[in-house]
Write a protein that holds these residues in place. Sequence first.
Motif, PDB file in Angstrom:
ATOM      1  N   TRP A   1       7.775  -4.370  37.376  1.00  0.00           N
ATOM      2  CA  TRP A   1       8.111  -5.257  38.486  1.00  0.00           C
ATOM      3  C   TRP A   1       6.915  -5.446  39.415  1.00  0.00           C
ATOM      4  CZ3 TRP A   1      11.624  -8.737  38.926  1.00  0.00           C
ATOM      5  CH2 TRP A   1      12.822  -8.619  38.227  1.00  0.00           C
ATOM      6  N   SER A   2       6.178  -4.396  39.682  1.00  0.00           N
ATOM      7  CA  SER A   2       4.996  -4.532  40.541  1.00  0.00           C
ATOM      8  C   SER A   2       3.963  -5.443  39.903  1.00  0.00           C
ATOM      9  CB  SER A   2       4.319  -3.212  40.833  1.00  0.00           C
ATOM     10  OG  SER A   2       5.141  -2.147  40.778  1.00  0.00           O
TER      11      SER A   2
ATOM     12  N   ILE B   1       5.146  -9.041  40.262  1.00  0.00           N
ATOM     13  CA  ILE B   1       5.033  -9.531  41.636  1.00  0.00           C
ATOM     14  C   ILE B   1       3.586  -9.813  41.986  1.00  0.00           C
ATOM     15  CG2 ILE B   1       5.302  -8.863  44.054  1.00  0.00           C
ATOM     16  CD1 ILE B   1       7.892  -7.415  43.178  1.00  0.00           C
ATOM     17  N   VAL B   2       2.694  -8.880  41.692  1.00  0.00           N
ATOM     18  CA  VAL B   2       1.275  -9.073  42.006  1.00  0.00           C
ATOM     19  C   VAL B   2       0.695 -10.220  41.183  1.00  0.00           C
ATOM     20  CG1 VAL B   2      -1.006  -7.998  41.877  1.00  0.00           C
ATOM     21  CG2 VAL B   2       0.915  -6.708  42.761  1.00  0.00           C
TER      22      VAL B   2
ATOM     23  N   GLY C   1       2.316 -12.746  39.898  1.00  0.00           N
ATOM     24  CA  GLY C   1       2.894 -13.990  40.398  1.00  0.00           C
ATOM     25  C   GLY C   1       2.216 -14.473  41.667  1.00  0.00           C
ATOM     26  N   CYS C   2       1.908 -13.535  42.564  1.00  0.00           N
ATOM     27  CA  CYS C   2       1.200 -13.910  43.795  1.00  0.00           C
ATOM     28  C   CYS C   2      -0.192 -14.447  43.480  1.00  0.00           C
ATOM     29  CB  CYS C   2       1.103 -12.705  44.737  1.00  0.00           C
ATOM     30  SG  CYS C   2       2.672 -12.213  45.443  1.00  0.00           S
TER      31      CYS C   2
END
Length: 90
Positions: free
Chosen positions: A52-53, A56-57, A59-60
Amino acid sequence: MVNRRKQLVRITTALLIGILFYIQFSTLWVEASTVNEGNTIEKHVDISILIWSAFIVGGCIIGTLSYVSWKKYNAEIKSKKEAKKDKSVD
């Protein structure tokens, strides 16, 4: 303007000092656990947090690069249109 700046500096300083005191003097809660029979230690790694991290990273990063590329593309198109309209001689 100067008075507001002094007030902002005072508030920021007070907040930083408060945070430092909280970190320095806060109590830490430690809980004891029971020992497993046979003196074995279970090792459990939850890989889903890592996945998940990474999503998220990643995707950013992808979102930021896409936005910057789109803005650059629009700016290049706009500058080309302005260059075609400009018929002046230097």
